[in-house]
Design a protein around this motif. Structure first.
Motif, PDB file in Angstrom:
ATOM      1  N   ALA A  66       1.237  -1.072   0.316  1.00 52.93           N
ATOM      2  CA  ALA A  66      -0.179   0.508  -0.237  1.00 52.93           C
ATOM      3  C   ALA A  66       0.681   1.046   0.112  1.00 52.93           C
ATOM      4  CB  ALA A  66      -0.934   0.065   0.969  1.00 52.93           C
ATOM      5  N   ASP A  67       2.223   1.203   1.009  1.00 58.50           N
ATOM      6  CA  ASP A  67       2.650   3.179   0.627  1.00 58.50           C
ATOM      7  C   ASP A  67       3.750   2.794  -0.464  1.00 58.50           C
ATOM      8  OD1 ASP A  67       5.041   0.918   2.950  1.00 58.50           O
ATOM      9  OD2 ASP A  67       5.092   0.409   0.669  1.00 58.50           O
ATOM     10  N   ARG A  68       3.959   1.666  -1.329  1.00 58.98           N
ATOM     11  CA  ARG A  68       4.652   1.763  -2.745  1.00 58.98           C
ATOM     12  C   ARG A  68       5.795   2.148  -2.465  1.00 58.98           C
ATOM     13  NH1 ARG A  68       2.816   3.608  -7.913  1.00 58.98           N
ATOM     14  NH2 ARG A  68       3.605   5.545  -7.145  1.00 58.98           N
ATOM     15  N   LYS A  69       6.762   1.616  -1.649  1.00 58.79           N
ATOM     16  CA  LYS A  69       8.120   2.412  -1.675  1.00 58.79           C
ATOM     17  C   LYS A  69       8.435   0.539  -1.690  1.00 58.79           C
ATOM     18  CE  LYS A  69       7.692   5.376   2.177  1.00 58.79           C
ATOM     19  NZ  LYS A  69       7.379   6.727   0.800  1.00 58.79           N
ATOM     20  N   SER A  70       8.130   0.093  -1.848  1.00 57.96           N
ATOM     21  CA  SER A  70       8.738  -1.564  -2.506  1.00 57.96           C
ATOM     22  C   SER A  70       7.789  -1.615  -3.065  1.00 57.96           C
ATOM     23  CB  SER A  70       9.425  -1.516  -1.153  1.00 57.96           C
ATOM     24  OG  SER A  70       7.805  -2.776  -0.948  1.00 57.96           O
ATOM     25  N   SER A  71       8.824  -2.782  -4.105  1.00 55.51           N
ATOM     26  CA  SER A  71       7.640  -3.567  -5.168  1.00 55.51           C
ATOM     27  C   SER A  71       8.550  -4.974  -5.090  1.00 55.51           C
ATOM     28  CB  SER A  71       7.879  -3.114  -6.672  1.00 55.51           C
ATOM     29  OG  SER A  71       9.005  -2.828  -7.055  1.00 55.51           O
ATOM     30  N   THR A  72       7.495  -5.937  -5.439  1.00 51.75           N
ATOM     31  CA  THR A  72       8.528  -7.798  -5.722  1.00 51.75           C
ATOM     32  C   THR A  72       7.676  -8.228  -7.198  1.00 51.75           C
ATOM     33  OG1 THR A  72       8.752  -7.693  -3.188  1.00 51.75           O
ATOM     34  CG2 THR A  72       8.430  -9.923  -4.443  1.00 51.75           C
ATOM     35  N   LEU A  73       8.726  -8.560  -7.359  1.00 51.25           N
ATOM     36  CA  LEU A  73       9.030  -9.034  -8.561  1.00 51.25           C
ATOM     37  C   LEU A  73       8.517 -10.233  -8.349  1.00 51.25           C
ATOM     38  CD1 LEU A  73       8.296  -9.323 -12.353  1.00 51.25           C
ATOM     39  CD2 LEU A  73      10.785  -9.651 -11.817  1.00 51.25           C
ATOM     40  N   SER A  74       7.688 -11.689  -8.708  1.00 48.95           N
ATOM     41  CA  SER A  74       7.653 -12.967  -8.641  1.00 48.95           C
ATOM     42  C   SER A  74       7.838 -13.984  -9.884  1.00 48.95           C
ATOM     43  CB  SER A  74       6.532 -13.034  -8.114  1.00 48.95           C
ATOM     44  OG  SER A  74       6.637 -14.586  -7.248  1.00 48.95           O
ATOM     45  N   LEU A  75       8.996 -14.224 -10.359  1.00 49.56           N
ATOM     46  CA  LEU A  75       9.464 -15.202 -11.502  1.00 49.56           C
ATOM     47  C   LEU A  75       8.350 -16.688 -10.637  1.00 49.56           C
ATOM     48  CD1 LEU A  75      12.308 -14.288 -12.518  1.00 49.56           C
ATOM     49  CD2 LEU A  75       9.815 -12.703 -13.146  1.00 49.56           C
ATOM     50  N   PRO A  76       7.608 -17.860 -10.686  1.00 50.35           N
ATOM     51  CA  PRO A  76       7.576 -18.954 -10.453  1.00 50.35           C
ATOM     52  C   PRO A  76       7.899 -19.655 -11.115  1.00 50.35           C
ATOM     53  CG  PRO A  76       5.148 -18.238 -12.645  1.00 50.35           C
ATOM     54  CD  PRO A  76       6.703 -16.759 -12.226  1.00 50.35           C
ATOM     55  N   ARG A  77       8.323 -20.738 -10.683  1.00 45.49           N
ATOM     56  CA  ARG A  77       9.000 -22.045 -11.016  1.00 45.49           C
ATOM     57  C   ARG A  77      10.400 -21.532 -12.556  1.00 45.49           C
ATOM     58  NH1 ARG A  77       4.328 -23.037 -10.666  1.00 45.49           N
ATOM     59  NH2 ARG A  77       3.469 -22.237 -13.045  1.00 45.49           N
ATOM     60  N   VAL A  78      11.381 -20.864 -11.906  1.00 47.94           N
ATOM     61  CA  VAL A  78      12.126 -20.461 -12.627  1.00 47.94           C
ATOM     62  C   VAL A  78      13.037 -22.048 -12.997  1.00 47.94           C
ATOM     63  CG1 VAL A  78      12.437 -18.941 -12.034  1.00 47.94           C
ATOM     64  CG2 VAL A  78      14.187 -20.246 -10.803  1.00 47.94           C
ATOM     65  N   SER A  79      13.589 -21.535 -14.908  1.00 49.77           N
ATOM     66  CA  SER A  79      14.164 -22.434 -15.429  1.00 49.77           C
ATOM     67  C   SER A  79      15.495 -21.560 -15.677  1.00 49.77           C
ATOM     68  CB  SER A  79      13.556 -22.683 -16.428  1.00 49.77           C
ATOM     69  OG  SER A  79      13.181 -22.074 -17.520  1.00 49.77           O
ATOM     70  N   LEU A  80      16.460 -22.612 -16.157  1.00 53.79           N
ATOM     71  CA  LEU A  80      18.346 -22.543 -16.805  1.00 53.79           C
ATOM     72  C   LEU A  80      17.440 -20.441 -17.697  1.00 53.79           C
ATOM     73  CD1 LEU A  80      19.601 -25.764 -17.235  1.00 53.79           C
ATOM     74  CD2 LEU A  80      19.555 -23.973 -15.376  1.00 53.79           C
ATOM     75  N   SER A  81      16.599 -20.922 -18.268  1.00 51.68           N
ATOM     76  CA  SER A  81      16.738 -19.369 -19.100  1.00 51.68           C
ATOM     77  C   SER A  81      16.023 -18.365 -19.100  1.00 51.68           C
ATOM     78  CB  SER A  81      15.450 -19.777 -20.512  1.00 51.68           C
ATOM     79  OG  SER A  81      14.318 -20.153 -20.027  1.00 51.68           O
ATOM     80  N   ASP A  82      15.723 -18.192 -17.672  1.00 51.92           N
ATOM     81  CA  ASP A  82      15.804 -17.208 -16.596  1.00 51.92           C
ATOM     82  C   ASP A  82      16.979 -16.446 -16.578  1.00 51.92           C
ATOM     83  OD1 ASP A  82      12.600 -19.029 -15.629  1.00 51.92           O
ATOM     84  OD2 ASP A  82      12.651 -17.647 -17.107  1.00 51.92           O
ATOM     85  N   THR A  83      17.961 -17.647 -16.408  1.00 47.38           N
ATOM     86  CA  THR A  83      19.199 -16.918 -15.998  1.00 47.38           C
ATOM     87  C   THR A  83      19.325 -15.263 -16.716  1.00 47.38           C
ATOM     88  OG1 THR A  83      20.121 -19.065 -15.401  1.00 47.38           O
ATOM     89  CG2 THR A  83      21.847 -16.672 -15.548  1.00 47.38           C
ATOM     90  N   ALA A  84      19.617 -14.168 -15.853  1.00 52.62           N
ATOM     91  CA  ALA A  84      19.129 -12.547 -16.975  1.00 52.62           C
ATOM     92  C   ALA A  84      19.316 -11.184 -15.694  1.00 52.62           C
ATOM     93  CB  ALA A  84      18.107 -12.651 -17.504  1.00 52.62           C
ATOM     94  N   VAL A  85      19.948 -10.199 -16.127  1.00 53.89           N
ATOM     95  CA  VAL A  85      19.706  -9.440 -14.961  1.00 53.89           C
ATOM     96  C   VAL A  85      18.923  -8.493 -15.810  1.00 53.89           C
ATOM     97  CG1 VAL A  85      20.748  -7.179 -14.706  1.00 53.89           C
ATOM     98  CG2 VAL A  85      21.878  -9.066 -15.823  1.00 53.89           C
TER      99      VAL A  85
END
Lengths: 115, 115
Positions: A66-85
Motif C-alpha cells: 500500500a505504501d508503494r515504497k517497494s515492490s516484488t517481482l515474482s517468477l514462478p518455477r524458474v528455469s535455466l533460461s530465466d538466468t538474466a539481469v
C-alpha cells in the motif's frame, strides 16, 4: 526521478519461485513500477508494470504494498533460461519535469538459476 | 511485428572513421531511443525522438549525431570516436514518449569497438 535499490545478485534452482525486491522510497504519486529482463548481448525486454496492489501476466507477478515504497517481482518455477539481469524502474513517462519517456535503469539484479 | 532491428550487429572502427548505426521498427511507434551500454553496466539513455523530432539529448558528445529520417527509421552517425566509446548501442521504440509510461521495445544492439 525515484531511485531504485535492488540486490546485486540472487541464486536459485530450477523449479523454485524467485522473488526480487526493489526499494523505491521516494516514489511519486504518478510513478509506475516497471520491470525489464536482459540477457547477455541482447536488449532489455519488458516483463511487467504496475501501479499498486498486484499485477499478474503470463510470465510474472508484481506485488506492490500500500505504501508503494517497494515492490516484488515474482517468477514462478524458474528455469535455466530465466538466468538474466532484472531491472526495476520507477517513473511516469509523462511530459512532466522533463521525464518525457526517459527510462533510467538502476544497477539491476543478476539472477542465476542452477540445475 | 513487434521487432526492432539494428544493423550492423558488430562494428569495428578507427578513431578517424565515420560510420552509422541503423535502427528500424514497423510497429507504428512514434518514439524512438538510443541507449549506450557498457559491459556489466545498465543501459544509459542517449537520445529520444518523438514524432521524428529530437526531444531529449542527454548531454551526449557531438561525435554522436542522431537522425530520424522517418517514423520507422533511426540512425546514429559516428565520427571521431574514442576507445572509451566502445559499447553495446541499443535502439528502442515505444508507442509514444509522453502520456505513458509505455513499454519500450529494444533491438538486439550493435556491438561497437573503437580501435
Amino acid at each position: 526521478l525515484a531511485k531504485t535499490t535492488q540486490p546485486i545478485s540472487m541464486d536459485s534452482y530450477e523449479g523454485q519461485e524467485v522473488n526480487i525486491t526493489c526499494s523505491h522510497n521516494n516514489i511519486a504519486t504518478n510513478d509506475y513500477i516497471t520491470w525489464y529482463q536482459q540477457f547477455p548481448s541482447q536488449g532489455p525486454r519488458f516483463i511487467i508494470q504496475g501501479y499498486k496492489t498486484k499485477v499478474t501476466n503470463e510470465v510474472a507477478s508484481l506485488f506492490i504494498p500500500a505504501d508503494r515504497k517497494s515492490s516484488t517481482l515474482s517468477l514462478p518455477r524458474v528455469s535455466l533460461s530465466d538466468t538474466a539481469v532484472y531491472y526495476c524502474l520507477v517513473g511516469d513517462g509523462t511530459d512532466r519535469g522533463s521525464t518525457l519517456g526517459r527510462l533510467y535503469f538502476g544497477r539491476g539484479t543478476q539472477l542465476t538459476v542452477w540445475p | 511485428d513487434t521487432e526492432v532491428t539494428q544493423t550492423p550487429k558488430h562494428l569495428v572502427m578507427g578513431m578517424t572513421n565515420k560510420k552509422s548505426l541503423k535502427c528500424e521498427q514497423h510497429m507504428g511507434h512514434r518514439a524512438m531511443y538510443w541507449y549506450k551500454q557498457k559491459a556489466k553496466k545498465p543501459p544509459e539513455l542517449m537520445f529520444v525522438y518523438s514524432y521524428e523530432k529530437l526531444s531529449i539529448n542527454e548531454s551526449v558528445p557531438s561525435r554522436f549525431s542522431p537522425e530520424c529520417p522517418n517514423s520507422s527509421l533511426l540512425n546514429l552517425h559516428l565520427h571521431a570516436l574514442q576507445p572509451e566509446d566502445s559499447a553495446l548501442y541499443l535502439c528502442a521504440s515505444s508507442q509514444d514518449s509522453a502520456g505513458g509510461p509505455y513499454e519500450q521495445y529494444f533491438g538486439p544492439g550493435t556491438r561497437l569497438t573503437v580501435t
